[in-house]
Scaffold this motif. Structure first.
Motif, PDB file in Angstrom:
ATOM      1  N   PRO A 556      44.173  -8.490  10.295  1.00  9.70           N
ATOM      2  CA  PRO A 556      43.428  -6.961  10.444  1.00  9.70           C
ATOM      3  C   PRO A 556      42.150  -6.979   9.802  1.00  9.70           C
ATOM      4  O   PRO A 556      41.921  -8.006   8.814  1.00  9.70           O
ATOM      5  CB  PRO A 556      44.427  -6.265   9.783  1.00  9.70           C
ATOM      6  N   GLU A 557      41.278  -5.999  10.190  1.00  9.31           N
ATOM      7  CA  GLU A 557      39.752  -5.898   9.388  1.00  9.31           C
ATOM      8  C   GLU A 557      40.164  -5.929   7.912  1.00  9.31           C
ATOM      9  O   GLU A 557      40.745  -5.522   7.319  1.00  9.31           O
ATOM     10  CB  GLU A 557      39.265  -4.916  10.136  1.00  9.31           C
ATOM     11  N   GLY A 558      38.899  -6.687   7.388  1.00  9.05           N
ATOM     12  CA  GLY A 558      38.968  -6.784   5.766  1.00  9.05           C
ATOM     13  C   GLY A 558      39.983  -7.941   5.120  1.00  9.05           C
ATOM     14  O   GLY A 558      39.961  -7.848   3.862  1.00  9.05           O
ATOM     15  N   TYR A 588      52.434 -13.704   4.822  1.00  6.39           N
ATOM     16  CA  TYR A 588      52.515 -12.553   3.798  1.00  6.39           C
ATOM     17  C   TYR A 588      51.246 -12.369   2.798  1.00  6.39           C
ATOM     18  O   TYR A 588      51.245 -13.386   1.740  1.00  6.39           O
ATOM     19  CB  TYR A 588      53.850 -12.674   3.291  1.00  6.39           C
ATOM     20  N   SER A 589      50.306 -11.569   3.098  1.00 11.28           N
ATOM     21  CA  SER A 589      49.295 -11.271   2.169  1.00 11.28           C
ATOM     22  C   SER A 589      49.968 -10.347   0.989  1.00 11.28           C
ATOM     23  O   SER A 589      50.111  -9.120   0.915  1.00 11.28           O
ATOM     24  CB  SER A 589      48.231 -10.576   2.909  1.00 11.28           C
ATOM     25  N   GLN A 597      49.493  -2.748  -1.186  1.00 12.87           N
ATOM     26  CA  GLN A 597      48.611  -3.306  -0.557  1.00 12.87           C
ATOM     27  C   GLN A 597      48.867  -4.672   0.322  1.00 12.87           C
ATOM     28  O   GLN A 597      48.187  -5.083   0.765  1.00 12.87           O
ATOM     29  CB  GLN A 597      47.239  -3.743  -1.511  1.00 12.87           C
ATOM     30  N   HIS A 598      50.168  -4.978   0.105  1.00  7.09           N
ATOM     31  CA  HIS A 598      50.963  -6.249   0.829  1.00  7.09           C
ATOM     32  C   HIS A 598      50.738  -5.893   2.110  1.00  7.09           C
ATOM     33  O   HIS A 598      51.594  -4.999   2.928  1.00  7.09           O
ATOM     34  CB  HIS A 598      52.182  -6.481   0.101  1.00  7.09           C
TER      35      HIS A 598
END
Length: 631
Positions: A556-558, A588-589, A597-598
């Protein structure tokens, strides 16, 4: 397992002989080994029912002597008599190198700067034999253990002539401080007595316990005055006590936090693997580390002496244990107290609690019970080429994978194939496979390791025993061959792993391994059915990856895309490799303390897990042809 400061935390994240089997009626009578006679004599001398003495020893040591070497829990000999004075606590293998998170999206992890019963002394008082002899002489060790058991029985005031009345003494002998673990240990002892067992020990002694049905007096455990563990949020199968010792999820300031990541698995991501580790430190040290917010956390720790289980991280959350973020995000990490180079002291009590736990977790998350999904830390690949050399090698060749899968209720090669298929499973006889390693003694790296059973075999460049081992450019970038050092997995295959056959000559079989033909004796493998991959027509080779990450367009953007970079290996045309699961690319960010925010990033790319060397790897599905082997 655990880890410590980062210099950078190494990811721990490390036939039937030799396997318990039901003994035929009268099997013990036909056995005349010195070990068998020692059990019979000690049982008679101290008034312990022989099945009880054999059952306790089996759960503690599987009747092995271990050459007088101590267990991680300070136990010695077939009866695991404990002597804390004779061992050093040691450190953790996470102190040695890499970040167990294995996630290049985040900064460096900033690091932090038990009691077993002293039963050898009690045995010495009861027998008149000095502690040193009790530690090193198997016959005297068995006498000492029998004396201790009989002493516990007398203190309980229970009858001595009926095996069923020894439940309380057996539970006390476990060394557990809590009722649940002591009860589980005693239940497993009496289960073994009822079912029977037989095996050949590490020093070649045939020992048998004939099946002796017993209904023990389980209420005796109440008289021991043991504590009750805090189970809290622990996740465990019925009948397996698991202590809840939570790891701290804590904001440390400056963008740093510890010591795992919040998640919502399996709703957010499917759990696909369970990773088997050893701690490379004592249980107490491991518990101290997992409670340090500046360290890292895994899901479960198992104690060697009695099989006690503690859980630290809920399975829905992501532990930092494997040294590869893709595997962390998709797996559960299970640490076993022990040292890989002394792995014969992975006790039967610990094997059994581990198998019960892992079978439960695999069922809960629909994870197949095979070596493509239940993997060792030593099978986890490096994330990128520069990380390959620093990956861990636990639980190493002394972990008995065949026995473990028997206990899981999923025996390896349960449906034998009688004809060649082009695919083989590695399956040496553990007890009679004393593969020669070096480096078990860190003070003498080149010295030969003690002769022990092993679950692994070496691959050679030619079909002869004196041929060089294969090269591994990831572990030996200078281009030399791999070595027989116990930490060198560059030319090693392990029980349960599957490989495609490249050639057969006489009693030798060659398999494809790291782009090469690796030869081993055909007696160490069995034909199996399964799937293999080979490069698509027109491709001279395909890249091999250490993680199955999405294409850049999926992010995704960002959110900065993780670079999809291959390892230093390629899969050449004309070669085949055993295929594991097909997986959709995921990342998995989770680089912040705020779990809100994950983000789970899913791509369109599909990967196939392959058994490329000793470790697994991934190839893009679009790059390969997947086919099924046939007899």
């Amino acid at each position: 397992m655990p880890i410590t400061r980062r210099n950078a935390l190494r990811a721990i994240a490390a036939g039937t002989a030799g396997v318990a089997v039901v003994a035929a009626p009268g099997a013990a009578a036909a056995t005349t080994s010195a070990r068998q006679r020692a059990f019979a004599a000690a049982a008679a001398e101290f008034g312990v029912p022989e099945p009880v003495l054999l059952g306790v020893s089996y759960l503690k040591s599987r009747w092995d002597s271990h050459g007088g070497a101590p267990s991680t829990g300070a136990g010695f000999g077939p009866m695991h008599l404990t002597d804390l004075r004779a061992i050093a606590a040691g450190g953790s293998h996470h102190d040695k190198g890499e970040d167990p998170r294995g996630d290049s999206a985040r900064g460096e992890l900033r690091p932090h700067t038990s009691d077993a019963l002293q039963t050898v002394d009690l045995a010495a008082r009861l027998t008149g034999v000095d502690a040193a002899t009790l530690r090193t002489d198997p016959v005297q060790n068995i006498r000492g253990g029998a004396a201790v058991l009989a002493h516990y029985q007398r203190e309980l005031g229970a009858r001595a002539d009926v095996p069923a009345d020894w439940y309380g003494a057996v539970a006390r002998y476990s060394g557990a401080s809590d009722t649940g673990t002591a009860t589980f240990f005693a239940d497993e002892v009496f289960s073994t007595i009822t079912a029977g067992a037989s095996r050949t020990t590490d020093d070649g002694q045939a020992v048998a316990l004939p099946a002796t049905p017993v209904s023990p007096r389980r209420e005796q455990v109440r008289a021991l005055g043991l504590s009750t563990v805090a189970e809290g949020a622990a996740e465990a199968p019925p009948g397996l006590p698991v202590e809840w010792i939570p790891a701290p999820y804590q904001d440390l300031g400056g963008g740093n936090y510890g010591n795992y990541d919040k998640a919502e698995r399996p709703n957010s991501q499917q759990i696909t693997h369970i990773v088997i580790h050893d701690t490379e430190c004592t249980y107490d040290a491991a518990i101290g580390l997992v409670q340090d917010p500046t360290y890292l956390a895994w899901h479960y720790t198992l104690r060697s002496t009695d099989g006690h289980v503690a859980q630290h991280v809920l399975t829905k959350d992501v532990g930092w244990h494997a040294g590869n973020w893709y595997f962390n995000a998709k797996s559960i990490g299970v640490e076993h107290e022990g040292f890989a180079a002394q792995g014969t002291w992975y006790t039967e009590a610990m094997y059994r609690t581990s198998a019960k736990l892992v079978k439960y977790l695999a069922g809960k998350y629909r994870i197949p019970l095979d070596r493509e999904h239940i993997i060792g830390h030593d099978n986890v690949p490096g994330t990128t080429a520069d990380k390959v050399a620093g990956m861990h090698w636990d639980p190493a060749p002394y972990w008995d994978w065949a026995h473990y899968f028997d206990l899981l209720g999923a025996p390896l090669n349960a449906r034998p194939v009688r004809q060649p298929t082009g695919l083989v499973m590695v399956k040496p006889d553990f007890a009679t496979n004393p593969t020669g390693y070096t480096g078990c003694d860190t003070s003498a790296p080149g010295a030969a390791c003690p002769a022990r059973g092993s679950s692994a075999l070496f691959l050679r460049t030619e079909p002869r025993d004196d041929a060089p081992l294969l090269a591994d450019v990831g572990l030996h970038p200078e281009g030399g061959p791999s070595t027989v050092a116990i930490s060198d997995v560059g030319s090693r295959v392990s029980t349960g792993q599957r490989y495609a056959v490249a050639e057969v000559r006489g009693d030798w079989t060659a398999v494809w391994f790291l782009g090469q033909k690796g030869w081993l004796r055909s007696s160490g493998v069995v034909p199996v059915l399964g799937q293999v991959v080979t490069p698509r027509p027109g491709l001279s080779s395909v890249p091999v990856y250490g993680r199955a990450y999405p294409e850049a367009e999926a992010y995704p953007e960002g959110l900065t895309p993780q670079e999809v970079v291959p390892l230093q290996y390629t899969l050449p045309a004309g070669q085949k490799y055993a295929a594991g699961p097909t997986l959709t690319a995921e990342y998995y960010s989770a680089t912040t303390f705020d779990a809100a925010q994950h983000v789970v990033v899913r791509g369109k790319t599909k990967y196939v897990q392959v058994q490329f060397g000793h470790r697994v790897g991934f190839v893009r599905l679009d790059d390969v042809v997947v086919s099924r082997t046939r007899p």
